[in-house]
Design an enzyme around this catalytic site. Structure first.
Site, short mmCIF file in Angstrom:
data_model
loop_
_atom_site.label_atom_id
_atom_site.label_comp_id
_atom_site.label_asym_id
_atom_site.label_seq_id
_atom_site.Cartn_x
_atom_site.Cartn_y
_atom_site.Cartn_z
N ARG A 1 0.84 -1.20 0.00
CA ARG A 1 0.00 0.00 0.00
C ARG A 1 0.87 1.26 0.00
O ARG A 1 0.57 2.24 -0.66
CB ARG A 1 -0.93 0.01 1.22
CG ARG A 1 -1.84 1.20 1.26
CD ARG A 1 -2.95 1.06 2.29
NE ARG A 1 -3.88 2.17 2.19
CZ ARG A 1 -4.17 2.99 3.20
NH1 ARG A 1 -3.61 2.81 4.39
NH2 ARG A 1 -5.01 3.97 3.03
N HIS B 1 0.71 4.34 -2.67
CA HIS B 1 0.56 5.75 -2.29
C HIS B 1 1.74 6.58 -2.78
O HIS B 1 1.58 7.71 -3.21
CB HIS B 1 0.42 5.88 -0.77
CG HIS B 1 -0.98 5.61 -0.29
ND1 HIS B 1 -1.53 6.21 0.82
CD2 HIS B 1 -1.94 4.79 -0.78
CE1 HIS B 1 -2.78 5.78 0.99
NE2 HIS B 1 -3.04 4.91 0.04
N ASN C 1 -3.65 8.88 3.62
CA ASN C 1 -2.59 7.95 4.03
C ASN C 1 -2.95 7.27 5.34
O ASN C 1 -2.20 6.44 5.84
CB ASN C 1 -1.27 8.69 4.20
CG ASN C 1 -1.20 9.43 5.49
OD1 ASN C 1 -1.45 8.86 6.54
ND2 ASN C 1 -0.86 10.68 5.42
N HIS D 1 -6.26 -5.73 -2.34
CA HIS D 1 -7.14 -5.74 -1.15
C HIS D 1 -7.49 -7.16 -0.71
O HIS D 1 -8.29 -7.34 0.20
CB HIS D 1 -8.40 -4.91 -1.41
CG HIS D 1 -8.16 -3.43 -1.41
ND1 HIS D 1 -9.13 -2.50 -1.66
CD2 HIS D 1 -7.02 -2.72 -1.16
CE1 HIS D 1 -8.61 -1.29 -1.59
NE2 HIS D 1 -7.33 -1.39 -1.30
C1 HEM Z 1 -8.64 1.74 -6.30
C2 HEM Z 1 -8.32 2.67 -5.45
C3 HEM Z 1 -8.03 2.35 -4.02
C4 HEM Z 1 -8.71 2.80 -2.95
C5 HEM Z 1 -9.90 3.75 -2.96
C6 HEM Z 1 -8.12 2.22 -1.78
C7 HEM Z 1 -8.52 2.48 -0.50
C8 HEM Z 1 -8.02 1.84 0.62
C9 HEM Z 1 -8.46 2.09 1.96
C10 HEM Z 1 -9.51 3.10 2.37
C11 HEM Z 1 -7.77 1.26 2.77
C12 HEM Z 1 -7.93 1.10 4.28
C13 HEM Z 1 -7.26 2.21 5.03
C14 HEM Z 1 -7.70 2.17 6.46
O1 HEM Z 1 -8.90 2.34 6.69
O2 HEM Z 1 -6.86 1.94 7.33
C15 HEM Z 1 -6.90 0.48 1.95
C16 HEM Z 1 -6.05 -0.47 2.42
C17 HEM Z 1 -5.17 -1.17 1.63
N1 HEM Z 1 -4.93 -0.94 0.29
FE1 HEM Z 1 -6.04 0.17 -0.95
N2 HEM Z 1 -7.09 1.42 -2.17
C18 HEM Z 1 -6.98 1.47 -3.52
C19 HEM Z 1 -6.03 0.86 -4.30
C20 HEM Z 1 -5.02 0.08 -3.80
C21 HEM Z 1 -3.89 -0.39 -4.57
C22 HEM Z 1 -3.61 -0.05 -6.02
C23 HEM Z 1 -3.15 -1.16 -3.73
C24 HEM Z 1 -1.86 -1.88 -4.01
C25 HEM Z 1 -1.46 -2.28 -5.19
C26 HEM Z 1 -3.81 -1.17 -2.46
C27 HEM Z 1 -3.41 -1.88 -1.35
C28 HEM Z 1 -3.98 -1.82 -0.11
C29 HEM Z 1 -3.61 -2.69 0.99
C30 HEM Z 1 -2.65 -3.85 0.94
C31 HEM Z 1 -4.35 -2.26 2.10
C32 HEM Z 1 -4.27 -2.81 3.52
C33 HEM Z 1 -3.22 -2.05 4.30
C34 HEM Z 1 -2.93 -2.60 5.68
O3 HEM Z 1 -3.39 -3.69 6.03
O4 HEM Z 1 -2.20 -1.91 6.40
N3 HEM Z 1 -4.93 -0.39 -2.53
N4 HEM Z 1 -7.05 0.87 0.63
C1 LIG Z 2 1.82 8.00 9.41
C2 LIG Z 2 0.99 9.20 9.50
O1 LIG Z 2 1.50 10.28 9.68
N1 LIG Z 2 -0.33 9.03 9.35
C3 LIG Z 2 -1.26 10.14 9.40
C4 LIG Z 2 -2.25 10.02 8.24
O2 LIG Z 2 -3.30 10.98 8.38
C5 LIG Z 2 -4.02 10.90 9.60
C6 LIG Z 2 -5.20 11.85 9.54
O3 LIG Z 2 -4.85 13.09 9.05
C7 LIG Z 2 -3.06 11.21 10.76
O4 LIG Z 2 -3.77 11.15 12.00
C8 LIG Z 2 -1.95 10.16 10.76
O5 LIG Z 2 -1.03 10.47 11.77
#
Ligand code: HEM
Ligand SMILES: CC(=O)N[C@H]1CO[C@H](CO)[C@@H](O)[C@@H]1O
Ligand SMILES: *[C@@H]1O[C@H](CO)[C@@H](O)[C@H](O)[C@H]1NC(C)=O
Ligand SMILES: *[C@@H]1O[C@H](CO)[C@@H](O)[C@H](O)[C@H]1NC(C)=O
Ligand SMILES: *[C@@H]1O[C@H](CO)[C@@H](O)[C@H](O)[C@H]1NC(C)=O
Ligand SMILES: *[C@@H]1O[C@H](CO)[C@@H](O)[C@H](O)[C@H]1NC(C)=O
Ligand SMILES: *[C@@H]1O[C@H](CO)[C@@H](O)[C@H](O)[C@H]1NC(C)=O
Ligand SMILES: *[C@@H]1O[C@H](CO)[C@@H](O)[C@H](O)[C@H]1NC(C)=O
Ligand SMILES: *[C@@H]1O[C@H](CO)[C@@H](O)[C@H](O)[C@H]1NC(C)=O
Length: 328
Positions: free
Chosen positions: A62, A66, A97, A195
């Site tokens: 992820r 980003h 982020n 995901h």
């Molecule tokens: C299509 C657009 C995308 C959107 C709107 C999106 C949105 C999100 C959101 C909202 C989260 C959860 C964040 C949280 O609530 O903590 C997430 C997690 C994640 N995303 Fe996406 N994402 C997208 C594309 C991608 C892409 C292109 C990748 C990698 C190639 C990716 C990999 C991941 C992974 C692995 C997680 C889990 C992270 C963790 O467990 O720490 N995402 N994404």
């Molecule tokens: C790692 C880091 O700085 N994450 C930030 C991402 O954005 C949220 C909301 O603005 C912050 O609370 C986190 O600290």
């Protein structure tokens, strides 16, 4: 004559220099001469740590995503502060982020590589390599990571906000966001497949459970049994603490589970569910689900390599950061 020639030589050399600079590209094994052990140091580090902390694989892929979507894959996601954009304004603290993890992991690799060959290997390349190696280590697909990315010197809160697609995006919004990075609908479906691992905070989808259109309602596109289960975990719209698995049951396994869930209306985010609202994308998802996982793996690899090339800085652009959190 002599003077003419040297003037011409200078002009020709200048043109060549500009051309070669413009043509500077990523290449496989870019550090083969300059830091032959670089890729092995990354791999060894990943292999020694990811088995003990497998959830970091999700965090690292992820992070790479980003990084690439804001100012290209240039390590800007890692910056704490710069002279231009200070700590309170960098990508790191921009809402999209939210919950990005793994900064310490990248710093750990960077420290080892700096000891071996100071000032040679970019933070952007370390992120790209660590993402790939971590996913492979948890049994996921491999992909080529050509290297030679240079690090950027700017990290901008507002740019992160505009460039990173939020989980509320519909299919049209996603298509536009991806197209602006040179990625198409196929890439969108494939990359979203990441995901299949990892977790999300309730705040990324609780509107779908509690207040979808502002009338205390639920997103009709979300399977109601699944919504009920999610409500037990995320007990209110305001719950910003709880995290849930995106692919429940196989959150650490890189498989087709994510796509199967999409077809059952169990994608976690609106942006996941959106992928089945477009006929071509849905047909592609159906094809992926009915094919052996190797098909997905191979296509995913191509999309990741493509993502890793977004707006990269090469040649003499940018710099090789000494500390990934700071501009030199
Ligand atoms: C299509 C657009 C995308 C959107 C709107 C999106 C949105 C999100 C959101 C909202 C989260 C959860 C964040 C949280 O609530 O903590 C997430 C997690 C994640 N995303 Fe996406 N994402 C997208 C594309 C991608 C892409 C292109 C990748 C990698 C190639 C990716 C990999 C991941 C992974 C692995 C997680 C889990 C992270 C963790 O467990 O720490 N995402 N994404
Ligand atoms: C790692 C880091 O700085 N994450 C930030 C991402 O954005 C949220 C909301 O603005 C912050 O609370 C986190 O600290
Ligand atoms: C960057 O910020 C993180 C968290 O805010 C902090 O732990 C780290 O020490 C900082 N790095 C540098 C080099 O300032
Ligand atoms: C950050 O990016 C925004 C949008 O492009 C721009 O308006 C703003 O000036 C930038 N901020 C800094 C500190 O460069
Ligand atoms: C840092 O950013 C904050 C918030 O945008 C701003 O008020 C402050 O002036 C900036 N400080 C410096 C030193 O640029
Ligand atoms: C998202 O799409 C909707 C309609 O499809 C549109 O009204 C809206 O402006 C788009 N938003 C963004 C940020 O592109
Ligand atoms: C998207 O681009 C890839 C090549 O990068 C190509 O194979 C694929 O067919 C394209 N998909 C669409 C829908 O154009
Ligand atoms: C639901 O959304 C509406 C409209 O945006 C808002 O007025 C209301 O306060 C929200 N409900 C909750 C529980 O936040
Ligand atoms: C969660 O919400 C509470 C109350 O609204 C707030 O005080 C807190 O800062 C939030 N925490 C995070 C991590 O956003």
């Amino acid at each position: 004559m002599g003077r003419m020639n040297s003037a011409m030589v200078i002009v020709v050399m200048g043109v060549l220099a500009i051309a070669s600079c413009a043509q500077a590209q990523l290449s496989l094994g870019f550090y083969g001469q300059s830091c032959p052990n670089a890729e092995k140091i990354v791999l060894d580090y990943v292999r020694s740590r990811i088995p003990k902390a497998p959830s970091l694989a999700a965090a690292l892929i992820r992070m790479h995503f980003h990084d690439c979507f804001v100012r290209g894959c240039d390590g800007s996601v890692l910056l704490n502060s710069t002279k231009i954009a200070n700590a309170s304004q960098t990508e790191k603290v921009s809402p999209p982020n939210l919950s990005i993890r793994g900064f310490g992991f990248i710093d750990g690799i960077k420290a080892l590589i700096e000891k071996e060959c100071p000032g040679v290997v970019s933070c952007a390349d370390i992120v790209a390599l660590a993402a790939r190696d971590s996913v492979v280590t948890i049994g996921g697909p491999s992909w080529s990571v050509p290297t030679g990315r240079r690090d950027g010197t700017v990290s901008n809160f507002t740019e992160a906000l505009f460039n990173l697609p939020p989980p509320t995006f519909n299919f049209a919004n996603l298509t536009v966001a991806y197209a602006s990075k040179g990625l198409n609908i196929t890439d969108l479906v494939l990359l979203s497949g990441a995901h299949t691992i990892g977790v999300g905070h309730c705040t990324s989808f609780s509107n779908r459970l509690y207040n979808f259109t502002g009338r205390g309602d639920q997103d009709p596109a979300l399977d109601s049994n699944y919504a009920a289960r999610l409500k037990q975990k995320c007990t209110s719209l305001a719950d910003n603490v709880t995290i849930v698995e995106m692919d429940p049951g196989s959150v650490r396994t890189f498989d087709l589970g994510y796509y199967s869930l999409l077809l059952k209306r169990r994608g976690l985010f609106q942006s996941d569910a959106a992928l089945t609202t477009n006929a071509a994308a849905k047909a592609f998802i159906t094809k992926l689900v009915s094919s052996p996982p190797e098909v997905f793996f191979q296509l995913f690899a191509g999309a990741m390599e493509k993502m890793g090339r977004i707006e990269v800085k090469t040649g003499s652009a940018g710099e090789i950061r000494r500390n990934c959190a700071l501009v030199n």
